[in-house]
Write a protein that holds these residues in place. Sequence first.
Motif, PDB file in Angstrom:
ATOM      1  N   GLY A 139      -3.895  12.200   3.529  1.00  0.00           N
ATOM      2  CA  GLY A 139      -3.565  13.596   3.751  1.00  0.00           C
ATOM      3  C   GLY A 139      -2.799  13.820   5.032  1.00  0.00           C
ATOM      4  N   ASP A 140      -2.973  12.932   5.999  1.00  0.00           N
ATOM      5  CA  ASP A 140      -2.195  13.019   7.239  1.00  0.00           C
ATOM      6  C   ASP A 140      -1.715  11.656   7.737  1.00  0.00           C
ATOM      7  OD1 ASP A 140      -4.659  12.059   8.052  1.00  0.00           O
ATOM      8  OD2 ASP A 140      -4.913  13.482   9.693  1.00  0.00           O
ATOM      9  N   LEU A 141      -2.325  10.598   7.290  1.00  0.00           N
ATOM     10  CA  LEU A 141      -1.938   9.239   7.665  1.00  0.00           C
ATOM     11  C   LEU A 141      -1.834   8.374   6.411  1.00  0.00           C
ATOM     12  CD1 LEU A 141      -4.410   8.559  10.624  1.00  0.00           C
ATOM     13  CD2 LEU A 141      -2.005   9.233  10.825  1.00  0.00           C
ATOM     14  N   LEU A 142      -0.947   7.390   6.467  1.00  0.00           N
ATOM     15  CA  LEU A 142      -0.885   6.381   5.417  1.00  0.00           C
ATOM     16  C   LEU A 142      -1.550   5.126   5.964  1.00  0.00           C
ATOM     17  CD1 LEU A 142       0.263   5.886   2.532  1.00  0.00           C
ATOM     18  CD2 LEU A 142       2.209   4.770   3.650  1.00  0.00           C
ATOM     19  N   LEU A 143      -2.748   4.817   5.470  1.00  0.00           N
ATOM     20  CA  LEU A 143      -3.425   3.589   5.859  1.00  0.00           C
ATOM     21  C   LEU A 143      -2.794   2.443   5.085  1.00  0.00           C
ATOM     22  CD1 LEU A 143      -7.144   4.804   5.899  1.00  0.00           C
ATOM     23  CD2 LEU A 143      -5.457   4.825   7.751  1.00  0.00           C
ATOM     24  N   ALA A 144      -2.397   1.390   5.794  1.00  0.00           N
ATOM     25  CA  ALA A 144      -1.613   0.321   5.188  1.00  0.00           C
ATOM     26  C   ALA A 144      -2.288  -1.026   5.420  1.00  0.00           C
ATOM     27  CB  ALA A 144      -0.206   0.312   5.770  1.00  0.00           C
ATOM     28  N   GLY A 145      -2.670  -1.680   4.334  1.00  0.00           N
ATOM     29  CA  GLY A 145      -3.343  -2.965   4.420  1.00  0.00           C
ATOM     30  C   GLY A 145      -2.375  -4.128   4.410  1.00  0.00           C
ATOM     31  N   THR A 146      -2.782  -5.211   5.046  1.00  0.00           N
ATOM     32  CA  THR A 146      -2.025  -6.451   5.021  1.00  0.00           C
ATOM     33  C   THR A 146      -3.002  -7.602   5.229  1.00  0.00           C
ATOM     34  OG1 THR A 146      -0.062  -7.599   5.871  1.00  0.00           O
ATOM     35  CG2 THR A 146      -1.506  -6.560   7.503  1.00  0.00           C
ATOM     36  N   GLY A 147      -2.518  -8.809   4.946  1.00  0.00           N
ATOM     37  CA  GLY A 147      -3.362  -9.983   5.136  1.00  0.00           C
ATOM     38  C   GLY A 147      -3.295 -10.942   3.971  1.00  0.00           C
ATOM     39  N   PHE A 148      -3.095 -10.399   2.761  1.00  0.00           N
ATOM     40  CA  PHE A 148      -3.059 -11.252   1.575  1.00  0.00           C
ATOM     41  C   PHE A 148      -1.865 -10.957   0.670  1.00  0.00           C
ATOM     42  CE2 PHE A 148      -7.464 -10.996   2.943  1.00  0.00           C
ATOM     43  CZ  PHE A 148      -7.756 -12.343   3.107  1.00  0.00           C
ATOM     44  N   ARG A 149      -1.458  -9.715   0.544  1.00  0.00           N
ATOM     45  CA  ARG A 149      -0.376  -9.366  -0.376  1.00  0.00           C
ATOM     46  C   ARG A 149       0.783  -8.684   0.351  1.00  0.00           C
ATOM     47  NH1 ARG A 149      -1.913  -9.002  -5.789  1.00  0.00           N
ATOM     48  NH2 ARG A 149      -3.386 -10.658  -6.299  1.00  0.00           N
ATOM     49  N   THR A 150       0.608  -7.454   0.745  1.00  0.00           N
ATOM     50  CA  THR A 150       1.703  -6.688   1.328  1.00  0.00           C
ATOM     51  C   THR A 150       2.120  -7.246   2.694  1.00  0.00           C
ATOM     52  OG1 THR A 150       1.134  -4.678   0.131  1.00  0.00           O
ATOM     53  CG2 THR A 150       2.349  -4.392   2.184  1.00  0.00           C
ATOM     54  N   ASP A 151       3.432  -7.415   2.868  1.00  0.00           N
ATOM     55  CA  ASP A 151       3.985  -7.903   4.131  1.00  0.00           C
ATOM     56  C   ASP A 151       3.772  -6.851   5.216  1.00  0.00           C
ATOM     57  OD1 ASP A 151       5.993  -8.441   6.227  1.00  0.00           O
ATOM     58  OD2 ASP A 151       6.787  -9.914   4.822  1.00  0.00           O
ATOM     59  N   PRO A 152       3.369  -7.247   6.418  1.00  0.00           N
ATOM     60  CA  PRO A 152       3.226  -6.255   7.493  1.00  0.00           C
ATOM     61  C   PRO A 152       4.515  -5.490   7.768  1.00  0.00           C
ATOM     62  CG  PRO A 152       2.901  -8.502   8.323  1.00  0.00           C
ATOM     63  CD  PRO A 152       2.939  -8.594   6.847  1.00  0.00           C
ATOM     64  N   GLY A 153       5.654  -6.122   7.530  1.00  0.00           N
ATOM     65  CA  GLY A 153       6.927  -5.421   7.713  1.00  0.00           C
ATOM     66  C   GLY A 153       7.120  -4.271   6.745  1.00  0.00           C
ATOM     67  N   ALA A 154       6.383  -4.291   5.625  1.00  0.00           N
ATOM     68  CA  ALA A 154       6.474  -3.208   4.649  1.00  0.00           C
ATOM     69  C   ALA A 154       5.868  -1.920   5.182  1.00  0.00           C
ATOM     70  CB  ALA A 154       5.772  -3.613   3.354  1.00  0.00           C
ATOM     71  N   HIS A 155       5.016  -2.026   6.197  1.00  0.00           N
ATOM     72  CA  HIS A 155       4.399  -0.828   6.753  1.00  0.00           C
ATOM     73  C   HIS A 155       5.454   0.045   7.443  1.00  0.00           C
ATOM     74  CE1 HIS A 155       0.230  -3.014   7.011  1.00  0.00           C
ATOM     75  NE2 HIS A 155       0.736  -2.998   5.795  1.00  0.00           N
ATOM     76  N   ALA A 156       6.314  -0.575   8.224  1.00  0.00           N
ATOM     77  CA  ALA A 156       7.389   0.175   8.872  1.00  0.00           C
ATOM     78  C   ALA A 156       8.359   0.715   7.833  1.00  0.00           C
ATOM     79  CB  ALA A 156       8.118  -0.718   9.877  1.00  0.00           C
ATOM     80  N   GLU A 157       8.617  -0.066   6.804  1.00  0.00           N
ATOM     81  CA  GLU A 157       9.505   0.381   5.730  1.00  0.00           C
ATOM     82  C   GLU A 157       8.921   1.605   5.027  1.00  0.00           C
ATOM     83  OE1 GLU A 157      12.138  -1.808   2.247  1.00  0.00           O
ATOM     84  OE2 GLU A 157      10.125  -2.577   2.694  1.00  0.00           O
ATOM     85  N   ALA A 158       7.601   1.597   4.778  1.00  0.00           N
ATOM     86  CA  ALA A 158       6.948   2.737   4.138  1.00  0.00           C
ATOM     87  C   ALA A 158       7.047   3.983   5.006  1.00  0.00           C
ATOM     88  CB  ALA A 158       5.487   2.402   3.845  1.00  0.00           C
ATOM     89  N   GLN A 159       6.875   3.811   6.307  1.00  0.00           N
ATOM     90  CA  GLN A 159       6.967   4.959   7.214  1.00  0.00           C
ATOM     91  C   GLN A 159       8.366   5.557   7.172  1.00  0.00           C
ATOM     92  OE1 GLN A 159       4.859   5.304  11.148  1.00  0.00           O
ATOM     93  NE2 GLN A 159       6.905   4.863  11.927  1.00  0.00           N
ATOM     94  N   GLU A 160       9.375   4.715   7.151  1.00  0.00           N
ATOM     95  CA  GLU A 160      10.758   5.192   7.142  1.00  0.00           C
ATOM     96  C   GLU A 160      11.095   5.884   5.826  1.00  0.00           C
ATOM     97  OE1 GLU A 160      14.467   6.006   8.666  1.00  0.00           O
ATOM     98  OE2 GLU A 160      12.702   5.216   9.697  1.00  0.00           O
ATOM     99  N   VAL A 161      10.673   5.312   4.714  1.00  0.00           N
ATOM    100  CA  VAL A 161      11.007   5.863   3.397  1.00  0.00           C
ATOM    101  C   VAL A 161      10.225   7.131   3.103  1.00  0.00           C
ATOM    102  CG1 VAL A 161      10.896   5.452   0.906  1.00  0.00           C
ATOM    103  CG2 VAL A 161      11.719   3.647   2.439  1.00  0.00           C
ATOM    104  N   LEU A 162       8.927   7.103   3.365  1.00  0.00           N
ATOM    105  CA  LEU A 162       8.058   8.212   2.995  1.00  0.00           C
ATOM    106  C   LEU A 162       7.964   9.285   4.066  1.00  0.00           C
ATOM    107  CD1 LEU A 162       5.222   6.085   1.339  1.00  0.00           C
ATOM    108  CD2 LEU A 162       6.968   7.447   0.164  1.00  0.00           C
ATOM    109  N   GLY A 163       8.349   8.946   5.291  1.00  0.00           N
ATOM    110  CA  GLY A 163       8.364   9.934   6.365  1.00  0.00           C
ATOM    111  C   GLY A 163       6.995  10.399   6.797  1.00  0.00           C
ATOM    112  N   VAL A 164       6.028   9.483   6.759  1.00  0.00           N
ATOM    113  CA  VAL A 164       4.667   9.813   7.187  1.00  0.00           C
ATOM    114  C   VAL A 164       4.195   8.738   8.161  1.00  0.00           C
ATOM    115  CG1 VAL A 164       4.109  11.020   5.042  1.00  0.00           C
ATOM    116  CG2 VAL A 164       3.632   8.557   5.231  1.00  0.00           C
ATOM    117  N   PRO A 165       3.253   9.092   9.072  1.00  0.00           N
ATOM    118  CA  PRO A 165       2.756   8.092  10.021  1.00  0.00           C
ATOM    119  C   PRO A 165       1.906   7.035   9.332  1.00  0.00           C
ATOM    120  CG  PRO A 165       1.580  10.164  10.284  1.00  0.00           C
ATOM    121  CD  PRO A 165       2.692  10.431   9.319  1.00  0.00           C
ATOM    122  N   VAL A 166       2.086   5.798   9.730  1.00  0.00           N
ATOM    123  CA  VAL A 166       1.409   4.660   9.113  1.00  0.00           C
ATOM    124  C   VAL A 166       0.493   3.984  10.127  1.00  0.00           C
ATOM    125  CG1 VAL A 166       1.741   2.375   8.081  1.00  0.00           C
ATOM    126  CG2 VAL A 166       3.255   4.272   7.446  1.00  0.00           C
TER     127      VAL A 166
END
Length: 287
Positions: A139-166
């Motif tokens: 609702g105000d933050l995008l919690l972003a997991g990493t460690g096994f699947r999603t690349d940590p670099g995808a977190h910054a990409e999500a913030q840029e594309v979706l325009g929400v704090p990660v």
Amino acid sequence: MTSAPVRNPATTRLATTRRYLMCAPTHFAVEYSINPWMDPTRPVSTAGAIAEWEALRQTYLRLGHTVETIDPQPGLPDMVFSANSGTVIDGVVLGARFRAPQRAAEADFFRTWFLDHGYRDIVMPEKINEAEGDLTWTGDLLLAGTGFRTDPGAHAEAQEVLGVPVVSLQLVDPRYYHLDVALFVLTEATPTSRAHIAYYPEAFSPGTQRLLRRLYPDAILATAEDAACLGLNAISDGRNVILPKEATTLTTQLHAHGYTPHPVNITELRKSGGGPKCCTMELRDRT
């Protein structure tokens, strides 16, 4: 470690109508192993998975939610887990890029579905990004997991594309390979209140545990037993919580906090490491 005390057991929880995208498990099977839950030598009932999925869909409809569907495709037995194929916030779609080659083709079928249904602001990621499997909107933050699947670099990409704090969260237990099997949002944040979440602390690194305690001091903390039945792979509309029937301690905690649990059977779907949330992508259109 125990959950924070219930501050107001009489709190009235308010449900909000949601819109979901699901894919029937017509071709469901466990033909390979890409997480610790998957054992190709273990018998699987496709008919049983279809019955579980339909019961989940009917639960959403009974609660007043809208369910859209995408056609399942042969050769993609995990396409039922639609949450892994897109993150939608305010009508902006960030697609998926799977780590496992066995699932790679799913992403484009979902991209096409979005185009066919009027979405125009669609970005396919450059980094490995398994969508709502590892991206959880509070609702105000995008919690972003990493460690096994999603690349940590995808977190910054999500913030840029979706325009929400990660906020990045580190997963450390391979059984909880996606964020959505270790944490879920019960009530989204509002301008006057923080989100209310539930999670299993031991799925996360020590630093991430400290961060979660700081952000969500009133969170419900799941037991090892509830996590082990994928009890945190759950869906909440702010009042009604759909979760695996074996998560009995979590169910009791939800009752105590004013929520209405709706236990469901995921016996077959769990054999591929999925549950209610995995089967459910939320479509958060522009308001």
